[in-house]
Write an enzyme that holds these catalytic residues in place. Sequence first.
Site, PDB file in Angstrom:
ATOM      1  N   ASP A   1      54.349  62.603   3.208  1.00 44.96           N
ATOM      2  CA  ASP A   1      55.664  62.373   2.628  1.00 44.96           C
ATOM      3  C   ASP A   1      55.711  62.582   1.120  1.00 44.96           C
ATOM      4  OD1 ASP A   1      56.736  61.871   5.095  1.00 44.96           O
ATOM      5  OD2 ASP A   1      56.483  59.711   4.984  1.00 44.96           O
TER       6      ASP A   1
ATOM      7  N   TYR B   1      62.147  57.059   8.244  1.00 46.40           N
ATOM      8  CA  TYR B   1      61.325  55.926   7.824  1.00 46.40           C
ATOM      9  C   TYR B   1      61.683  55.456   6.418  1.00 46.40           C
ATOM     10  CZ  TYR B   1      57.471  54.427  10.869  1.00 46.40           C
ATOM     11  OH  TYR B   1      56.708  53.809  11.835  1.00 46.40           O
TER      12      TYR B   1
END
Length: 724
Positions: free
Chosen positions: A353, A437
Amino acid sequence: MVANQDAKAAQAPVIETDNTAAVKAAIVSSEATKAAPVTHPLGPLTGEEISKGADLVRSVWPEGTKLQFKVNTLHEPEKKILAPWLVAERAGEKPAPLERKSFIVYTLRGTHNVHEAVVNLTTQKVEFNAKLGPFEHPNSDMAELEEVEKAVLEIPEVKAEIEKLGLPEGAVVVMDPWIYGADGIKEAKFFDDKRVMQCNLYLRDPKNSSEEDSCHYSFPLPVSPVIDPATLELVRIDIMPTGHDETIKPFTWQDRPANEYIPEAHTMRTDLKPLQVVQPEGASFTVEPFSELGRTLKWQKWDFKVGFNQREGMVLYDVHYDNRPLFYRLSLSDMAIPYGDPRNPFHRKCAFDLGDVGAGLTANNLQLGCDCLGSIYYISSVLGNAEGKPVDAPNVVCIHEQDSGLLWKHTNYRTNRAVVVRNRELVLQSILTVSNYEYILAFIFNQAGDITYEVRATGILSTQPLDLDLTEVPHPFGTVVHPGVLGGYHQHFFSLRVDPMIGGHGNQIAYEEAEAMPRDPKLNPNGHGYMVKKTVIDTTGGYDLDPSKNRTFKILNPSVKNTVNKLPVGYKVHVPPFQPILADKDSYHYKRAEFADRSFYVTKYVDGELFAGGKYTNQSHGGKGVRSWAERKEDLTKEQDPVLWVNFGINHIPRVEDFPVMPMEMLKVMLRPVNFFDKNPALDVPSSKQSFNCSTALNTADELAKKVDGLAVTGGEMKGCCKA
């Protein structure tokens, strides 16, 4: 995993509320109102510098060449230059300004030609400009993600595949663009030499398709287009398996229930009373600008600089306690989330990420009274967009104090006098939204010299489609969390980069182990004895915890001795044990996630080696990250400048309770002084007293006067000292 942050929220103004001015006045010293220098070598790039850097890069290309900027961030000075500069600054000197430079990654629009450049903003020259190799791919950016989302659902072949699903009339399809991952180089269905995206399709609740906040992850679809984000051309369409093996079967929509997380979809509890964090005299920290966007934070005996950038988000520099040096640089270096489903296309699923998108790009605009409670100071930043222009990033870090229970206590049973000190903490928090998320990331400081790095994982599972008739059948590769919805098994790995200067530069890394002594008729006749053995790490490499030996890793300064016992001053590292990556050593997951197999890596400091997964993680093949650097087996005894990479994580076996949004799961790493002070450094923290804390007893006076098990129970002050 990629970001789907709301563009309007990203442009929102800095929060102003009725009490904002009062809060700022209470916590920001008068120095903060002075004009801040913009030339500090650690100051995040200003909007003007972002634009200037992009313009200078454009100037080396023929007029009219269209560039798409991926990274436009501060290029930090070399440590051999910056470290003494910071020492001089702290000593009150005025060292000569260092040149300001930016690091820029960009592509030629519509192509896969990727370049990186170093721009000297002081001399206004491009010092370095080079084309990357065919398997070095840049991160994605917000403009690109929006373009991909719009383009994919308009592709005729994609529309045709969606039409085959027999979706209800008026159904709204939602798409999450994902970084493709890696599995090979142009072999059969593999496509790694060019950057592509794997697009996951979902459905809003068909019975409420106008609700934009509908949890579309409750309705995953088996159609997954792969698209070239540079040209917006379709590469192919993957059809996902929906059973227990790799078999691809026809999928026809069947009605199923929604599963929403938004509050209007639920009956809220009504018995919860307000819990407010009140600091009537303001907070105990001060914030001063060291540059236009950089901030120096002082709290109790702590002081350090806070920066912010596109990839790492929050970065701490020059951390001191009571004017004693501790850490040169601290940041979350990388994260990787490999999934365990072996079937195509899930086998490629592994998100980085930070490297694939960026902690700065995905940082939330934090809201007063929601993300942080109490008296809050917000740090905002500026980031570069795809056009090379500055974009405001408001409220990306919130700073506040919190009570964390007791710090220490002792009761003299002879006099019945108790001395109690509560553990007040300073929190610096950011929150990332990376598509489905959320990651809540925080540096936490206390009054005894401890630094904690805390990660809280929440948000929504990345779901996969499942045949409805398999809802009540255990699945080999995940947990069924809702009818027709599979939450795949996956692991989360994080790497905290610790560049130490405990007691000054010239540190070493060691570990200690507790060992049982052999029986000895004189020294150890009862077999109870044990001793502690220290091993100094003199060569770079990877190392693991061993709870059976109480193996504890320490950062030591052999040149600075404790005043009491003459041992080297140091800090020890408390890190939770984790299951290493389960993908085998020949897999791309393993090769790419170079920090996911060991609890610690120790490397020799090299300028530019900041990211555990390597500079370019998007569709990477490994070999350019921390494992590879550690395998150089460099000598650490001559030039004592090690970097410690602290790795930790969880194996997420989803629960039904994790859906439609998961309660947070928390991990903590602690950096704790060991023989650094001559006694408990929190002895001077004022004792906890009712006259100061103004707590309220809910018992009646009669109840408090009763005895429990023969012991008198006293309630302290009952007059309500907080009343006006």
